[in-house]
Motif scaffolding. Structure first.
Motif, PDB file in Angstrom:
ATOM      1  N   ILE A 196     -38.867  40.849  14.374  1.00 51.92           N
ATOM      2  CA  ILE A 196     -39.317  41.103  13.006  1.00 51.92           C
ATOM      3  C   ILE A 196     -39.457  42.608  12.765  1.00 51.92           C
ATOM      4  N   PRO A 197     -38.662  43.181  11.880  1.00 48.75           N
ATOM      5  CA  PRO A 197     -38.817  44.602  11.550  1.00 48.75           C
ATOM      6  C   PRO A 197     -40.212  44.889  11.008  1.00 48.75           C
ATOM      7  N   ARG A 198     -40.708  46.076  11.271  1.00 49.28           N
ATOM      8  CA  ARG A 198     -42.068  46.453  10.886  1.00 49.28           C
ATOM      9  C   ARG A 198     -42.136  46.848   9.409  1.00 49.28           C
ATOM     10  N   ARG A 199     -43.042  46.215   8.684  1.00 51.36           N
ATOM     11  CA  ARG A 199     -43.332  46.538   7.282  1.00 51.36           C
ATOM     12  C   ARG A 199     -42.125  46.308   6.373  1.00 51.36           C
ATOM     13  N   VAL A 200     -41.294  45.328   6.693  1.00 50.90           N
ATOM     14  CA  VAL A 200     -40.054  45.110   5.944  1.00 50.90           C
ATOM     15  C   VAL A 200     -40.064  43.800   5.176  1.00 50.90           C
ATOM     16  N   TYR A 201     -40.372  42.690   5.849  1.00 51.56           N
ATOM     17  CA  TYR A 201     -40.282  41.372   5.222  1.00 51.56           C
ATOM     18  C   TYR A 201     -41.662  40.811   4.897  1.00 51.56           C
ATOM     19  N   THR A 202     -41.682  39.952   3.885  1.00 49.56           N
ATOM     20  CA  THR A 202     -42.928  39.314   3.466  1.00 49.56           C
ATOM     21  C   THR A 202     -43.091  37.976   4.185  1.00 49.56           C
ATOM     22  N   ASN A 203     -44.256  37.370   3.963  1.00 47.58           N
ATOM     23  CA  ASN A 203     -44.523  36.079   4.585  1.00 47.58           C
ATOM     24  C   ASN A 203     -43.622  34.977   4.021  1.00 47.58           C
ATOM     25  N   MET A 204     -43.171  35.130   2.782  1.00 45.14           N
ATOM     26  CA  MET A 204     -42.235  34.155   2.224  1.00 45.14           C
ATOM     27  C   MET A 204     -40.893  34.213   2.957  1.00 45.14           C
ATOM     28  N   HIS A 205     -40.491  35.401   3.372  1.00 40.12           N
ATOM     29  CA  HIS A 205     -39.287  35.503   4.190  1.00 40.12           C
ATOM     30  C   HIS A 205     -39.458  34.730   5.489  1.00 40.12           C
ATOM     31  N   MET A 206     -40.643  34.861   6.111  1.00 41.70           N
ATOM     32  CA  MET A 206     -40.906  34.160   7.363  1.00 41.70           C
ATOM     33  C   MET A 206     -40.859  32.648   7.148  1.00 41.70           C
ATOM     34  N   GLN A 207     -41.344  32.198   6.018  1.00 39.40           N
ATOM     35  CA  GLN A 207     -41.312  30.766   5.733  1.00 39.40           C
ATOM     36  C   GLN A 207     -39.878  30.280   5.588  1.00 39.40           C
ATOM     37  N   TYR A 208     -39.037  31.090   4.948  1.00 40.89           N
ATOM     38  CA  TYR A 208     -37.625  30.732   4.806  1.00 40.89           C
ATOM     39  C   TYR A 208     -36.965  30.611   6.180  1.00 40.89           C
ATOM     40  N   VAL A 209     -37.250  31.566   7.055  1.00 39.13           N
ATOM     41  CA  VAL A 209     -36.691  31.537   8.417  1.00 39.13           C
ATOM     42  C   VAL A 209     -37.122  30.265   9.139  1.00 39.13           C
ATOM     43  N   ALA A 210     -38.414  29.958   9.053  1.00 41.79           N
ATOM     44  CA  ALA A 210     -38.932  28.770   9.736  1.00 41.79           C
ATOM     45  C   ALA A 210     -38.252  27.505   9.219  1.00 41.79           C
ATOM     46  N   GLU A 211     -38.108  27.387   7.912  1.00 40.48           N
ATOM     47  CA  GLU A 211     -37.504  26.187   7.345  1.00 40.48           C
ATOM     48  C   GLU A 211     -36.053  26.029   7.791  1.00 40.48           C
ATOM     49  N   ALA A 212     -35.328  27.146   7.898  1.00 39.34           N
ATOM     50  CA  ALA A 212     -33.928  27.081   8.331  1.00 39.34           C
ATOM     51  C   ALA A 212     -33.831  26.602   9.777  1.00 39.34           C
ATOM     52  N   ILE A 213     -34.668  27.140  10.642  1.00 44.26           N
ATOM     53  CA  ILE A 213     -34.614  26.754  12.055  1.00 44.26           C
ATOM     54  C   ILE A 213     -35.048  25.302  12.242  1.00 44.26           C
ATOM     55  N   ILE A 214     -36.053  24.897  11.528  1.00 42.81           N
ATOM     56  CA  ILE A 214     -36.524  23.505  11.615  1.00 42.81           C
ATOM     57  C   ILE A 214     -35.419  22.543  11.173  1.00 42.81           C
ATOM     58  N   GLU A 215     -34.704  22.910  10.137  1.00 44.79           N
ATOM     59  CA  GLU A 215     -33.600  22.075   9.658  1.00 44.79           C
ATOM     60  C   GLU A 215     -32.517  21.949  10.725  1.00 44.79           C
ATOM     61  N   ILE A 216     -32.185  23.074  11.382  1.00 46.92           N
ATOM     62  CA  ILE A 216     -31.190  23.041  12.459  1.00 46.92           C
ATOM     63  C   ILE A 216     -31.688  22.189  13.617  1.00 46.92           C
ATOM     64  N   TYR A 217     -32.962  22.325  13.938  1.00 47.85           N
ATOM     65  CA  TYR A 217     -33.523  21.579  15.066  1.00 47.85           C
ATOM     66  C   TYR A 217     -33.394  20.077  14.849  1.00 47.85           C
ATOM     67  N   ARG A 218     -33.559  19.640  13.624  1.00 53.67           N
ATOM     68  CA  ARG A 218     -33.463  18.204  13.334  1.00 53.67           C
ATOM     69  C   ARG A 218     -32.032  17.686  13.467  1.00 53.67           C
ATOM     70  N   GLU A 219     -31.051  18.594  13.441  1.00 59.02           N
ATOM     71  CA  GLU A 219     -29.647  18.189  13.574  1.00 59.02           C
ATOM     72  C   GLU A 219     -28.999  18.862  14.787  1.00 59.02           C
ATOM     73  N   ARG A 220     -29.809  19.188  15.773  1.00 60.06           N
ATOM     74  CA  ARG A 220     -29.365  20.029  16.890  1.00 60.06           C
ATOM     75  C   ARG A 220     -28.249  19.398  17.731  1.00 60.06           C
ATOM     76  N   GLU A 221     -28.158  18.071  17.759  1.00 57.81           N
ATOM     77  CA  GLU A 221     -27.133  17.425  18.589  1.00 57.81           C
ATOM     78  C   GLU A 221     -25.723  17.750  18.116  1.00 57.81           C
ATOM     79  N   LYS A 222     -25.579  18.206  16.870  1.00 57.89           N
ATOM     80  CA  LYS A 222     -24.260  18.514  16.319  1.00 57.89           C
ATOM     81  C   LYS A 222     -23.697  19.842  16.827  1.00 57.89           C
TER      82      LYS A 222
END
Length: 458
Positions: free
Chosen positions: A408-434
């Motif tokens: 995470i770059p320092r003083r660059v992204y907001t917490n909403m950015h972090m939420q977007y990242v989390a949602e993307a990874i969680i989505e991939i995790y649910r379909e990880r076998e592909k």
């Protein structure tokens, strides 16, 4: 509050480009499935590294206007030197344009073929600089540091028994230096305790071996000491840093991390003879000793950044923003390195993608999918970056950890950015076998992950 709001206001904004999935699929294919080869303006959220990606403060930008570009004796160098001496305490301060140059200058002057360098865990450039000089980089981290699920509060600690065993095995004459990386990047951004630092220092003194820090995330390490180690809760970050460095003989530093700047670094040490030899080489390859490859304005920005990084309000937000991302992933079952480190969340790619073997680079499979699906750039720290080849069989020896780092770059992204990242990874995790693995089409002799070209396994 466990997770305070940002301790700063946003004064200047930079628009982010949003690409389509089709565009991203074309980009990653043309890049040989190497995320380093993607143009930065095609990235939505860039978590490739926290190195050189910080947002500088208004105070640092003001300092740029005071740049003294005199070839020798720039006033900014003296401010920089004074600041480094005050925080780090070392006598000789040698500026460089980034941390790996500091490593190269140091190792070029002290290593010879057959030498051994113990560390908790060497990061990629450190290891490559050691091995380039035909020496051996040995990792001596505690066993807990290699277990992603272990909740030890200081998983970056050096195992003193492993350190002693290395010195006994190779002989102290073949160990010209002991390194300690704070925080321990390759092991999940994990901190090192003050007690362990004292113990490593005692071993070094007993054997007469110089002890250096790789100090690029020193302030984050100090925050963890204040938070987790008895006796430090009432000390300032500066006081903790000064004690920490008092046990060592020197350090290398990439100021692109906890210096809060986009370029720069330094070597600092007490040994006058080492400093003189290194300075002579610096002049040969980088520039005069009072600029070391940097503009005066850059030295001023570093001096101001090194002071700002000691601010506890900044560090509290910094550490907790990283935790915020880690906790969102952990809550949904995504396997990560725990406890969450200071500068990054590390996804455990081995457990995330158990069906992809190390020789097919599971971490890289996740890195590629994260970009294609969400425009997020991360980096693999696993078999692509860290694996070795068996000298007799030529087969790959995978590292103990297969990780994907979300730095995470320092003083660059907001917490909403972090939420977007989390949602993307969680989505991939649910379909990880592909997801499927990769093979290498091209690789360089050193640091292959920077320029390798890969292709997906059908």
């Amino acid at each position: 509050m466990q997770f305070p709001a940002e301790p700063f206001r946003i004064k200047v904004v930079e628009p982010l480009k949003i690409t389509s999935r089709e565009e991203r699929e074309k980009l990653i294919k043309e890049a040989g499935y190497n995320i380093f080869m993607i143009p930065a303006d095609s990235i939505y959220i860039d978590l490739l590294t926290d190195s050189g990606t910080s947002a500088m403060s208004d105070n640092q930008w003001a300092g740029l206007m005071l740049g003294d570009e005199s070839y020798a004796g720039s006033k900014n160098y003296y401010h920089f030197e004074e600041t480094v001496r005050h925080i780090f305490g070392f006598k000789n301060v040698i500026p460089t344009h980034q941390g790996r140059v500091a490593e190269n200058l140091l190792f070029s002057n002290i290593l010879k073929e057959g030498d051994v360098v113990p560390n908790n865990i060497h990061f990629d450039t450190t290891r490559a600089n050691v091995e380039y000089h035909k020496a051996q980089a040995i990792d001596c981290v505690i066993d807990e540091g290699m277990d992603p699920q272990n909740l030890h509060p200081f998983k970056g600690n050096m195992d003193i028994d492993k350190l002693e065993a290395a010195i006994q095995k190779y002989g102290k004459d073949r160990v010209p230096i002991i390194l300690l990386t704070v925080t321990n990047n390759s092991g999940g951004g994990q901190p090192v305790s003050m007690q362990n630092i004292r113990e490593v220092s005692a071993v070094a003194k007993k054997h007469g071996i110089p002890f250096f820090f790789d100090a690029c995330r020193f302030a984050e390490n100090c925050y963890f000491i204040k938070e987790r180690e008895d006796g430090y809760q009432d000390k300032t970050i500066l006081e903790i840093a000064q004690e920490m460095f008092s046990y060592a003989d020197g350090c290398t530093m990439s100021a692109k991390k906890d210096g809060l700047v986009n370029i720069g670094g330094f070597l600092a040490m007490n040994d006058d003879q080492w400093a003189q030899r290194i300075t002579n080489m610096l002049i040969l390859i980088e520039g005069f000793k009072t600029y070391g490859g940097l503009a005066g304005r850059d030295l001023e920005a570093i001096a101001r950044g090194l002071k700002e990084v000691l601010d506890e309000n900044y560090l509290r937000f910094r550490i907790n923003q990283t935790r915020f991302l880690g906790e969102m992933l952990d809550k949904e079952g995504v396997p990560i390195v725990k406890p969450v480190g200071g500068h990054a969340v590390y996804v455990d790619a081995r457990r995330f993608l158990p069906h992809i073997p190390p020789e097919q680079f599971p971490g890289q499979a996740l890195v590629v999918e994260l970009f294609v699906r969400a425009g997020i750039r991360s980096v693999e720290i696993g078999s692509l970056m860290m694996a070795k080849k068996d000298p007799q069989t030529g087969k790959m020896i995978p590292p103990k950890l297969e990780l994907v780092r979300l730095a995470i770059p320092r003083r660059v992204y907001t917490n909403m950015h972090m939420q977007y990242v989390a949602e993307a990874i969680i989505e991939i995790y649910r379909e990880r076998e592909k997801l499927k693995g990769f093979t290498i089409e091209y690789e360089a002799d050193f640091l292959r992950h920077f320029t390798a070209r890969l292709k997906p396994i059908a």
